[in-house]
Design an enzyme around this catalytic site. Sequence first.
Site, PDB file in Angstrom:
ATOM      1  N   ARG A 134       1.464  15.009  13.265  1.00 17.60           N
ATOM      2  CA  ARG A 134       1.689  15.465  11.729  1.00 17.60           C
ATOM      3  C   ARG A 134       1.439  15.605  10.154  1.00 17.60           C
ATOM      4  O   ARG A 134       1.520  15.709  10.081  1.00 17.60           O
ATOM      5  CB  ARG A 134       1.157  13.857  11.289  1.00 17.60           C
ATOM      6  CG  ARG A 134       0.856  11.937  11.925  1.00 17.60           C
ATOM      7  CD  ARG A 134       0.107  10.838  11.348  1.00 17.60           C
ATOM      8  NE  ARG A 134       1.015  10.302  10.578  1.00 17.60           N
ATOM      9  CZ  ARG A 134       1.026   9.282   9.212  1.00 17.60           C
ATOM     10  NH1 ARG A 134      -0.051   9.136   9.724  1.00 17.60           N
ATOM     11  NH2 ARG A 134       1.990   9.267   8.828  1.00 17.60           N
ATOM     12  N   LYS A 164       0.780  -1.254   0.197  1.00 20.45           N
ATOM     13  CA  LYS A 164       0.307   0.181   0.248  1.00 20.45           C
ATOM     14  C   LYS A 164       0.823   0.865   0.229  1.00 20.45           C
ATOM     15  O   LYS A 164       0.916   1.780  -0.734  1.00 20.45           O
ATOM     16  CB  LYS A 164      -1.195   0.238   1.557  1.00 20.45           C
ATOM     17  CG  LYS A 164      -2.134   1.112   1.164  1.00 20.45           C
ATOM     18  CD  LYS A 164      -2.293   0.977   2.616  1.00 20.45           C
ATOM     19  CE  LYS A 164      -1.820   1.674   3.936  1.00 20.45           C
ATOM     20  NZ  LYS A 164      -1.484   3.238   4.035  1.00 20.45           N
ATOM     21  N   ASN A 165       1.947   1.425   1.268  1.00 22.30           N
ATOM     22  CA  ASN A 165       2.741   2.585   0.786  1.00 22.30           C
ATOM     23  C   ASN A 165       3.544   2.742  -0.008  1.00 22.30           C
ATOM     24  O   ASN A 165       4.178   4.202   0.064  1.00 22.30           O
ATOM     25  CB  ASN A 165       3.742   2.562   2.053  1.00 22.30           C
ATOM     26  CG  ASN A 165       2.478   3.057   3.719  1.00 22.30           C
ATOM     27  OD1 ASN A 165       1.394   3.184   3.358  1.00 22.30           O
ATOM     28  ND2 ASN A 165       3.497   2.573   5.295  1.00 22.30           N
ATOM     29  N   CYS A 175      -3.658  13.267  12.876  1.00 23.53           N
ATOM     30  CA  CYS A 175      -4.197  11.790  13.288  1.00 23.53           C
ATOM     31  C   CYS A 175      -4.060  11.141  14.673  1.00 23.53           C
ATOM     32  O   CYS A 175      -3.765  11.126  15.666  1.00 23.53           O
ATOM     33  CB  CYS A 175      -3.957  11.060  12.041  1.00 23.53           C
ATOM     34  SG  CYS A 175      -2.204   9.816  11.563  1.00 23.53           S
ATOM     35  N   ARG A 213      -8.023   0.012   5.241  1.00 20.15           N
ATOM     36  CA  ARG A 213      -7.586   1.063   4.319  1.00 20.15           C
ATOM     37  C   ARG A 213      -6.547   0.246   4.400  1.00 20.15           C
ATOM     38  O   ARG A 213      -4.964   0.662   3.295  1.00 20.15           O
ATOM     39  CB  ARG A 213      -6.791   1.776   5.947  1.00 20.15           C
ATOM     40  CG  ARG A 213      -8.230   3.078   5.952  1.00 20.15           C
ATOM     41  CD  ARG A 213      -7.690   3.663   6.974  1.00 20.15           C
ATOM     42  NE  ARG A 213      -6.695   4.789   6.344  1.00 20.15           N
ATOM     43  CZ  ARG A 213      -5.690   4.886   6.480  1.00 20.15           C
ATOM     44  NH1 ARG A 213      -5.772   5.018   8.529  1.00 20.15           N
ATOM     45  NH2 ARG A 213      -4.057   5.199   6.543  1.00 20.15           N
ATOM     46  N   ARG A 241      -4.115  10.599   4.680  1.00 15.90           N
ATOM     47  CA  ARG A 241      -3.054  10.925   4.409  1.00 15.90           C
ATOM     48  C   ARG A 241      -2.360  11.827   3.717  1.00 15.90           C
ATOM     49  O   ARG A 241      -1.065  12.135   3.197  1.00 15.90           O
ATOM     50  CB  ARG A 241      -1.918  11.121   5.587  1.00 15.90           C
ATOM     51  CG  ARG A 241      -2.512  12.001   7.399  1.00 15.90           C
ATOM     52  CD  ARG A 241      -1.547  11.470   8.089  1.00 15.90           C
ATOM     53  NE  ARG A 241       0.174  11.936   7.936  1.00 15.90           N
ATOM     54  CZ  ARG A 241      -0.205  13.603   7.503  1.00 15.90           C
ATOM     55  NH1 ARG A 241      -0.672  14.364   8.017  1.00 15.90           N
ATOM     56  NH2 ARG A 241       1.522  14.088   7.319  1.00 15.90           N
ATOM     57  N   ASP A 289       5.370   0.691  12.308  1.00 14.51           N
ATOM     58  CA  ASP A 289       4.125  -0.007  11.447  1.00 14.51           C
ATOM     59  C   ASP A 289       3.488  -1.366  11.814  1.00 14.51           C
ATOM     60  O   ASP A 289       2.765  -1.903  12.106  1.00 14.51           O
ATOM     61  CB  ASP A 289       3.851   0.488  10.365  1.00 14.51           C
ATOM     62  CG  ASP A 289       3.537   1.758   9.684  1.00 14.51           C
ATOM     63  OD1 ASP A 289       2.935   2.331  10.452  1.00 14.51           O
ATOM     64  OD2 ASP A 289       3.918   1.571   7.955  1.00 14.51           O
TER      65      ASP A 289
END
Length: 440
Positions: A125, A22-23, A120, A416, A96, A324
């Site tokens: 952030r 995803k990232n 968040c 997500r 974000r 993470d």
Amino acid sequence: MDAFIIKGGRSLKGTVRVHGSKNASLPLMAAALLTDSPLTLHDVPDLSDIRNMTRLLGTLGCEIDLKDSDPGRPVTIHATDPSQTAAPYDIVKTMRAGICVLGPLLTKRGKARVSMPGGCAIGDRPVDLHLRGLRALGAEITLDAGDIVATAPGKDHRLIGAHVFLGGPSGSTVLGTANVLSAAVLAKGQTIIESAACEPEIEDLADLLTKMGARIQGAGSPRLIIDGVDELSGADHRVIPDRIEAGTYVAAAAITRSRITLENFPTDALGAAIDRFSAVGVQVTPAGNGEPFDRHRGSVTIRTADTLKPIQVFTQPHPGFPTDIQAQLMSLLCLADGNSTITEKIFPDRFLHVAELLRMGADLTRNGPSVVVSGVRELIGAPVMASDLRASAGLVLAGLAAKGTTTINRVYHLDRGYERMELTLQALGADIQRVKQDSV
Ligand code: UD1
């Protein structure tokens, strides 16, 4: 809103293929704004953040063609209407990573208006480093009604290469590096980014940009040297495997003391995590039959010792232990034989899972950015909720191991970042169901 109901205590068995990252996908998709030609990406995961990025690119004049039924779900993004330069609040507030269109828009279209992402659940952030980097390349940046309004300098509205330092109080910034790198590839002259993020997702972005014709040296190191070019072409690129999803399933196998196989596993990108898992007693070993092991996309087997050992761990920028995977590791350490310490060096308030794990019988003491995890004999199922993606993943793992039933509320956070997590876990033998929240 959906919830998960987990009946804990089952052991897992079988094989999981790790999805594309995803990232990595989010800035790769934004790179489509840098060219007039189509860009095709393979292995982009089917997640709500990705759908939001697709929506955002649609409002920015991109045509998107997703071949859902083809292997690897190729998505082709073609920026056909360069007149659109505004990324609206209603999309950026959901994710974000919407900020990563700022650099590409500014460098290719000469201006950009991107809603300032808010804080968040895991902390404030800020985006000051993104803006510092783009200003160093000559951008004029103001804030207007909650939007970042940026213009490239001169009559030709083109950024100018410069020496940029991107270090902040917690090290570099991943999306800030993605933004400045994506902007510098079309700037006039040379840009040197010092204290660049070394994360594998940045290396993947540099790989894609190089395929598109960019000139980049040092990808994966803290010093990036970029020689700007006048234009970029389209490209065809396969996204790297998701190291965070991979690490989560290692922890799922470990916490249930199960033996599973993970395919498309990014061993090299997970060095620090594999080291810490191994100190706990979790072995990650190549699963092949003697053929050369692919350290970027190989298959591995996960095995766990009967007794879990306590450890010390600090989250750090890559190649350190990833923030993470912190919540997932904490759930595992709740069942270790002794006291562990977890120190969060990137997001010091990222401990939303602590209060929920306490409800499940964990023994945790928070002291500022550290948590002492005193191992308990068992966790006990409970209704829990966390308002952040990885904290929720940690709670699912706790639920898999707990005695009795755990209800994880508001799983849209999980959606997500994990593609159909409940189906993956069901296929491994877990007792986990998705239900409508109203019926819980
Ligand atoms: C990315 C990841 C996120 C991961 C994080 C850290 C994506 C979509 N998200 O987020 O999953 O947890 O990296 O590995 O890729 N900071 C500043 N000023 C800035 C930017 C950041 O001070 O302008 C600070 C942050 O508050 C934090 C640290 O730098 O303490 C790292 O943040 P950053 O790397 O920017 O996180 P993201 O790129 O937003």
